[in-house]
Structures are given as C-alpha cells and as structure tokens.
Design a protein around this motif. Structure first.
Motif, PDB file in Angstrom:
ATOM      1  N   GLN A 131      17.234  61.773  68.326  1.00  0.00           N
ATOM      2  CA  GLN A 131      18.446  62.476  67.901  1.00  0.00           C
ATOM      3  C   GLN A 131      19.680  61.565  67.847  1.00  0.00           C
ATOM      4  N   GLY A 132      19.477  60.272  68.010  1.00  0.00           N
ATOM      5  CA  GLY A 132      20.563  59.317  67.792  1.00  0.00           C
ATOM      6  C   GLY A 132      21.516  59.112  68.946  1.00  0.00           C
ATOM      7  N   ALA A 133      21.036  59.305  70.179  1.00  0.00           N
ATOM      8  CA  ALA A 133      21.899  59.075  71.344  1.00  0.00           C
ATOM      9  C   ALA A 133      22.289  57.609  71.424  1.00  0.00           C
ATOM     10  N   ASP A 134      23.495  57.354  71.938  1.00  0.00           N
ATOM     11  CA  ASP A 134      23.923  55.960  72.051  1.00  0.00           C
ATOM     12  C   ASP A 134      23.250  55.283  73.243  1.00  0.00           C
ATOM     13  N   THR A 135      23.307  53.961  73.248  1.00  0.00           N
ATOM     14  CA  THR A 135      22.605  53.165  74.259  1.00  0.00           C
ATOM     15  C   THR A 135      23.106  53.466  75.665  1.00  0.00           C
ATOM     16  N   THR A 136      24.408  53.701  75.802  1.00  0.00           N
ATOM     17  CA  THR A 136      24.977  53.971  77.126  1.00  0.00           C
ATOM     18  C   THR A 136      24.363  55.220  77.741  1.00  0.00           C
ATOM     19  N   LEU A 137      24.278  56.301  76.961  1.00  0.00           N
ATOM     20  CA  LEU A 137      23.706  57.548  77.471  1.00  0.00           C
ATOM     21  C   LEU A 137      22.237  57.359  77.810  1.00  0.00           C
ATOM     22  N   ILE A 138      21.511  56.695  76.953  1.00  0.00           N
ATOM     23  CA  ILE A 138      20.088  56.466  77.217  1.00  0.00           C
ATOM     24  C   ILE A 138      19.910  55.664  78.497  1.00  0.00           C
ATOM     25  N   ASN A 139      20.720  54.632  78.673  1.00  0.00           N
ATOM     26  CA  ASN A 139      20.618  53.809  79.884  1.00  0.00           C
ATOM     27  C   ASN A 139      20.980  54.607  81.139  1.00  0.00           C
ATOM     28  N   ASN A 140      21.921  55.548  81.005  1.00  0.00           N
ATOM     29  CA  ASN A 140      22.261  56.409  82.148  1.00  0.00           C
ATOM     30  C   ASN A 140      21.073  57.252  82.580  1.00  0.00           C
ATOM     31  N   ILE A 142      17.902  56.517  81.960  1.00  0.00           N
ATOM     32  CA  ILE A 142      16.901  55.592  82.503  1.00  0.00           C
ATOM     33  C   ILE A 142      17.224  55.261  83.951  1.00  0.00           C
ATOM     34  N   SER A 143      18.506  55.042  84.242  1.00  0.00           N
ATOM     35  CA  SER A 143      18.931  54.756  85.619  1.00  0.00           C
ATOM     36  C   SER A 143      18.611  55.926  86.541  1.00  0.00           C
ATOM     37  N   ASP A 144      18.869  57.142  86.061  1.00  0.00           N
ATOM     38  CA  ASP A 144      18.570  58.331  86.868  1.00  0.00           C
ATOM     39  C   ASP A 144      17.070  58.441  87.146  1.00  0.00           C
ATOM     40  N   TYR A 145      16.269  58.166  86.130  1.00  0.00           N
ATOM     41  CA  TYR A 145      14.815  58.245  86.320  1.00  0.00           C
ATOM     42  C   TYR A 145      14.324  57.154  87.267  1.00  0.00           C
ATOM     43  N   ASN A 146      14.939  55.993  87.207  1.00  0.00           N
ATOM     44  CA  ASN A 146      14.582  54.923  88.147  1.00  0.00           C
ATOM     45  C   ASN A 146      14.922  55.324  89.577  1.00  0.00           C
ATOM     46  N   ASP A 147      16.069  55.993  89.743  1.00  0.00           N
ATOM     47  CA  ASP A 147      16.450  56.483  91.070  1.00  0.00           C
ATOM     48  C   ASP A 147      15.448  57.521  91.571  1.00  0.00           C
ATOM     49  N   GLN A 148      15.002  58.390  90.658  1.00  0.00           N
ATOM     50  CA  GLN A 148      13.988  59.387  91.028  1.00  0.00           C
ATOM     51  C   GLN A 148      12.725  58.698  91.536  1.00  0.00           C
ATOM     52  N   GLN A 149      12.304  57.663  90.833  1.00  0.00           N
ATOM     53  CA  GLN A 149      11.076  56.965  91.212  1.00  0.00           C
ATOM     54  C   GLN A 149      11.236  56.287  92.567  1.00  0.00           C
ATOM     55  N   SER A 150      12.398  55.695  92.807  1.00  0.00           N
ATOM     56  CA  SER A 150      12.656  55.049  94.099  1.00  0.00           C
ATOM     57  C   SER A 150      12.620  56.067  95.232  1.00  0.00           C
ATOM     58  N   SER A 151      13.225  57.231  94.981  1.00  0.00           N
ATOM     59  CA  SER A 151      13.229  58.294  95.995  1.00  0.00           C
ATOM     60  C   SER A 151      11.809  58.798  96.250  1.00  0.00           C
ATOM     61  N   LEU A 152      11.029  58.913  95.184  1.00  0.00           N
ATOM     62  CA  LEU A 152       9.649  59.371  95.334  1.00  0.00           C
ATOM     63  C   LEU A 152       8.844  58.405  96.193  1.00  0.00           C
ATOM     64  N   GLU A 153       9.024  57.127  95.949  1.00  0.00           N
ATOM     65  CA  GLU A 153       8.303  56.121  96.727  1.00  0.00           C
ATOM     66  C   GLU A 153       8.724  56.157  98.193  1.00  0.00           C
ATOM     67  N   ALA A 154      10.026  56.354  98.430  1.00  0.00           N
ATOM     68  CA  ALA A 154      10.511  56.445  99.807  1.00  0.00           C
ATOM     69  C   ALA A 154       9.978  57.693 100.501  1.00  0.00           C
ATOM     70  N   MET A 155       9.900  58.796  99.761  1.00  0.00           N
ATOM     71  CA  MET A 155       9.383  60.040 100.329  1.00  0.00           C
ATOM     72  C   MET A 155       7.917  59.899 100.715  1.00  0.00           C
ATOM     73  N   ASN A 156       7.167  59.177  99.916  1.00  0.00           N
ATOM     74  CA  ASN A 156       5.734  59.033 100.160  1.00  0.00           C
ATOM     75  C   ASN A 156       5.397  57.961 101.197  1.00  0.00           C
ATOM     76  N   ASP A 157       6.389  57.189 101.607  1.00  0.00           N
ATOM     77  CA  ASP A 157       6.163  56.118 102.568  1.00  0.00           C
ATOM     78  C   ASP A 157       6.122  56.681 103.991  1.00  0.00           C
ATOM     79  N   LYS A 158       4.952  56.839 104.530  1.00  0.00           N
ATOM     80  CA  LYS A 158       4.798  57.446 105.857  1.00  0.00           C
ATOM     81  C   LYS A 158       5.328  56.555 106.977  1.00  0.00           C
ATOM     82  N   LYS A 159       5.619  55.306 106.638  1.00  0.00           N
ATOM     83  CA  LYS A 159       6.206  54.403 107.623  1.00  0.00           C
ATOM     84  C   LYS A 159       7.736  54.489 107.629  1.00  0.00           C
TER      85      LYS A 159
END
Length: 206
Positions: A131-140, A142-159
């Motif tokens: 739909q033609g979103a600009d690079t800044t919005l797309i990168n925002n 992507i950053s949010d999804y990366n944060d989600q993945q980091s949180s998921l990994e931390a949640m799953n870390d039993k240590k």
C-alpha cells in the motif's frame, strides 16, 4: 424482542439486538450481518457488530472488514480493536489502509496500529509495502516486531529472572500476539517451571 427488530425506532431495534444477544442460540450471524449492512442507524449497526463479535464466525470477519470503514467513528475504532483480537489475516488490509490514509481519525489509527502488532510480521510488512508505506513507518513496525521477538526469547528463558519473565507474560493480557499463544501454553503445561509464571500465563490466555 423479535418483534422490536421490525420497529422503525432505532433505539428499540438496538435494545432488541442487545437483549436477543443474551439468549443463547437465538442469534443468527447471517441475520446480524444483514442488519449491519442494511441499517442506516449507527446504534443499530453497533449492536449488530457486538452480537457478531460474540458469535465469532466468518460473518464476524465479514462485518469487521466492513466496519473498519463505517461512517461512525466509534464503530471504526471498535472494529480496529477487535480486528487484532480476531487475528484473521484478511483484516490486515483494512488496518493498514487505516494507518496510512485515515488521518482524520487519529484514535482509529492508533487502535489499528496497535492491532497490527498482533499479526505475523511478514503479513503486515508485506501489506505496508503493497500500500506504499514509507520506509520510516515500515522500519518502526520492524523495530516493534524485533522487540516482540526479544521479549519472547526472554520469557522463554527459564534461567532468566522470574520478575522479568512475569512482566512479559502479563503484557500479553493487552497485546494478544496470536503467534505467541503456543509459547504461553507451553509455560502453563511445563510442571518444572515457576508456578507463579504458569498461573500468569494461564490468565494471559484467558
């Protein structure tokens, strides 16, 4: 109450929809969708949409796809919120369009952007590009999804620290990331994990 559905008074019709929805098995999703499509009254459309959200079937998804463009702002805002709860990927197109082009409805845009984060990243990023979103919005995003993945990994870390894992688990009460539900379920069923975390994961799953 069925008789009031035929009333020309929108208030009576909306009340009838609300009351009928409290009677198990009395509401046809096809009839609710038809009422949503044909009523000129926003209160009636809102109640029809609520009944469809309670039913949770294909007609609910059809109504949500329409409701994201409803003339009434409250209906659009509720549709944007429930799109995320639904998780049906056909709703991503309307949410992205709202984020990009509905500047007159900032509250709806905010709800739409929040809901998009509950969908798979590849689906959302693909639609943003389409739909033609600009690079800044797309990168925002992507950053949010990366944060989600980091949180998921931390949640799953039993240590990891219990408090930190607990905070992440509780965040899923408000952000129902559908792809992460299986990880919460794994915590619930893992008898070797911390009991407080298992209870919190069960609560987050609803």
């Amino acid at each position: 109450w069925e008789g009031y559905l035929k009333s020309n008074n929108p208030n009576l019709k909306a009340i009838a929809l609300k009351m009928i929805g409290k009677i198990d098995g009395s509401t046809s999703s096809a009839s609710m969708l038809n009422i949503y499509k044909t009523s000129e009254f926003y209160g009636v459309r809102m109640e029809a949409l609520k009944r469809l959200i309670d039913i949770k079937d294909a007609n609910m998804v059809a109504a949500l796809n329409l409701a994201i463009n409803d003339p009434y702002e409250l209906i659009r805002r509720n549709a944007a919120r429930y799109d995320g709860y639904s998780g049906d990927e056909s709703l991503v197109k309307g949410l992205v369009s709202t984020v990009l082009f509905s500047d007159e409805s900032q509250r709806v845009q905010y709800a739409a952007a929040s809901s998009l984060k509950m969908f798979p990243s590849e689906v959302v990023i693909g639609e943003l590009k389409k739909q033609g979103a600009d690079t800044t919005l797309i990168n925002n995003f992507i950053s949010d999804y990366n944060d989600q993945q980091s949180s998921l990994e931390a949640m799953n870390d039993k240590k990891g620290k219990v408090d930190g894992r607990l905070s992440i688990i509780r965040s899923y009460r408000n952000y129902n990331v559908h792809a992460h539900a299986q990880h919460l379920l794994a915590i619930v069923t893992d008898q070797s994990d911390n009991i407080e975390l298992r209870i919190a994961a069960a609560e987050a799953l609803g």
